[in-house]
Design an enzyme around this catalytic site. Sequence first.
Site, short mmCIF file in Angstrom:
data_model
loop_
_atom_site.label_atom_id
_atom_site.label_comp_id
_atom_site.label_asym_id
_atom_site.label_seq_id
_atom_site.Cartn_x
_atom_site.Cartn_y
_atom_site.Cartn_z
N ARG A 57 0.84 -1.20 0.00
CA ARG A 57 0.00 0.00 0.00
C ARG A 57 0.88 1.25 0.00
O ARG A 57 1.89 1.31 0.71
CB ARG A 57 -0.93 -0.01 1.21
CG ARG A 57 -1.90 -1.18 1.15
CD ARG A 57 -3.11 -1.06 2.04
NE ARG A 57 -3.81 -2.34 2.05
CZ ARG A 57 -4.66 -2.76 1.09
NH1 ARG A 57 -4.93 -1.98 0.07
NH2 ARG A 57 -5.23 -3.95 1.17
N HIS B 178 7.49 1.24 -10.87
CA HIS B 178 6.34 0.87 -10.04
C HIS B 178 5.07 1.26 -10.77
O HIS B 178 5.02 2.29 -11.44
CB HIS B 178 6.38 1.56 -8.67
CG HIS B 178 6.63 3.03 -8.71
ND1 HIS B 178 7.88 3.57 -8.94
CD2 HIS B 178 5.79 4.08 -8.55
CE1 HIS B 178 7.80 4.89 -8.91
NE2 HIS B 178 6.53 5.23 -8.69
P1 AMP Z 1 6.01 8.24 -8.11
O1 AMP Z 1 5.78 9.70 -7.95
O2 AMP Z 1 5.21 7.64 -9.22
O3 AMP Z 1 7.48 7.90 -8.15
O4 AMP Z 1 5.39 7.56 -6.81
C1 AMP Z 1 6.11 7.21 -5.68
C2 AMP Z 1 5.09 6.79 -4.64
O5 AMP Z 1 5.77 6.09 -3.62
C3 AMP Z 1 4.33 7.94 -3.99
O6 AMP Z 1 2.93 7.76 -4.22
C4 AMP Z 1 4.69 7.79 -2.51
O7 AMP Z 1 3.61 8.10 -1.65
C5 AMP Z 1 5.10 6.34 -2.42
N1 AMP Z 1 6.02 5.98 -1.35
C6 AMP Z 1 7.19 6.60 -1.04
N2 AMP Z 1 7.78 5.97 -0.02
C7 AMP Z 1 6.98 4.93 0.32
C8 AMP Z 1 7.05 3.91 1.31
N3 AMP Z 1 8.06 3.82 2.17
N4 AMP Z 1 6.04 3.01 1.37
C9 AMP Z 1 4.99 3.09 0.53
N5 AMP Z 1 4.88 4.03 -0.44
C10 AMP Z 1 5.85 4.94 -0.53
#
Ligand code: AMP
Length: 122
Positions: free
Chosen positions: A33, A105
């Site tokens: 999540r 991701h």
């Molecule tokens: P992006 O902007 O597509 O690179 O998305 C990165 C996502 O990773 C964001 O939605 C963050 O909220 C999420 N994120 C960052 N660190 C963590 C973490 N430790 N656990 C879960 N999600 C994370």
Amino acid sequence: MTTYDPQNIFAKILRGEIPNDTVYEDDHVLAFRDISPQAPVHILVIPRGAYISIDDFGANASAAEIKGFYEAVSKIVAQEGLTKNGFRCIANTGSDGGQEVPHFHQHILGGAPVGPMVVKKG
Ligand code: AMP
């Protein structure tokens, strides 16, 4: 091409150095999540392999990794009850795409209408 940074936060999650809220895992993927959910269901699906982005993954992952990744996405959306009303998958890529974490991701967002695909600027 930029080289993969093994210190990115998702690499640390894969190595078990940072906790995560796992919803699914197998030989090819880990899904957990999002820490800052943008919808009632907000899951990140990541390959176990070191791929920076969706284009890196598509160009350099094996057929088994690619098949395994998308089979996992299908299992996860079914597991989370998203197949009836739908969901959105997003793979932000690079600076224009707003990618913050340089490990490929796929976001899965659902559980309620997700809203417009893109908010137009200007
Ligand atoms: P992006 O902007 O597509 O690179 O998305 C990165 C996502 O990773 C964001 O939605 C963050 O909220 C999420 N994120 C960052 N660190 C963590 C973490 N430790 N656990 C879960 N999600 C994370």
